[in-house]
Motif scaffolding. Structure first.
Motif: not given
Length: 329
Positions: A172-197
């Protein structure tokens, strides 16, 4: 399953703003097609949490989702990100630029081999030339040009992946690219099945985000929506729980009772937290209790804590969320 979980729900009740504690303690009925697995936001003193929170809501529903801007991701820098791009083989790679004096690094040598196997043009360039092309401060000796990442639909994200119930991360309005990239990396490793941007007021897959994600975008389906409140309403109608992460929520992660069910974890913006419209679309809002003196976590760190707590619950329930088959090295 308890008797409570058998209840069905209609439209969520309207709340005026963030309201009093009595409103926060109200139970919400479930969206059609799902049982109830836990109460809405609890009562009691608020806990400090990882995802910061701020002022009044600034978000408005999107006028149209027919022409959102693209996800990006066509310019990839960094050894891990380029290696996973070539390993996955999910999109066309037009060219790989590699620094002529960096072949001694094991990861770059692997990239050279993968490019050869995939018949991807490989061009050796000087470090100066590579730096001229680079869009991040440290490309780590390699840059790839590829087709842009293609978004999927919300309907695709809402489907189970094998025996694994959906675990979706929404920003919900994450604007920092570094934060977004870290969230994506963690989501994949933690078993998330998808992302909504979202296509407005949020970071997309810039070179900095791609580098921080370290290749996670090659394996995570990503949906791009015009407005998050409407997207959450659709996911709830599809049977998913909407769980918000916010620093001022009175209930902590330990109050979450639906970690092993289909859900979407909603992360608020840096500093501002969840917008009012998005919060009203959530079935439950939880916080991460903080024991130290600093009052909050970075949004990417907060996402890691919450996702791995959910992964622990799912592993304990035996649904296999954290045991997906990995792409062979």
């Amino acid at each position: 399953m308890s008797a409570e979980r058998g209840r069905r729900r209609g439209a969520p009740p309207q709340r005026s703003g963030r309201g009093a504690d009595a409103q926060r303690g109200e139970r919400r009925t479930r969206p059609p097609g799902r049982g109830r697995g836990g109460q809405a936001r609890g009562s009691g003193p608020p806990n400090r949490s990882g995802a910061g929170r701020g002022g009044p809501n600034q978000e408005q529903p999107a006028r149209s989702q027919s022409r959102p801007r693209g996800l990006g991701g066509d310019h990839v820098e960094g050894r891990q990100a380029v290696r996973e791009l070539l390993r996955a083989g999910t999109r066309k790679v037009h060219e790989v630029l590699i620094c002529e004096d960096a072949h001694s690094a094991a990861t770059l040598a692997e990239i050279v081999d993968l490019a050869g196997d995939r018949r991807v043009p490989l061009r050796e360039v000087t470090r100066r030339k590579l730096d001229e092309v680079a869009l991040t401060a440290a490309p780590q000796g390699v840059i790839a040009k590829a087709a842009a990442v293609q978004p999927v639909t919300l309907e695709e994200l809402a489907r189970p992946v094998g025996n694994t119930p959906p675990l979706i991360v929404a920003t919900d309005g994450v604007t920092d690219p570094g934060n977004l990239g870290a969230i994506l990396r963690t989501a994949e490793v933690a078993g998330a099945t998808g992302v909504v941007l979202t296509s407005h007021r949020s970071a997309n897959l810039t070179p900095a985000a791609m580098k921080a994600a370290a290749g996670a975008v090659e394996y995570l389906p990503i949906a791009l929506v015009g407005g998050l409140p409407a997207a959450l309403a659709k996911l709830r109608d599809a049977g998913l729980w909407a769980i918000g992460l916010d620093g001022h929520a009175p209930g902590g992660l330990e109050s979450l009772r639906v970690g092993d069910e289909p859900l979407v974890l909603v992360l608020g913006a840096e500093g501002r937290g969840l917008s009012a419209l998005v919060e009203r679309r959530c079935d439950q809002v939880v916080s991460i209790p903080v024991l130290g003196r600093i009052e909050s976590l970075n949004v990417a760190a907060a996402a890691a804590v919450a996702l791995f707590d959910i992964a622990r619950v799912r592993k304990g329930s035996g649904d296999g969320s954290t045991a997906r088959a990995r792409n062979p090295a």
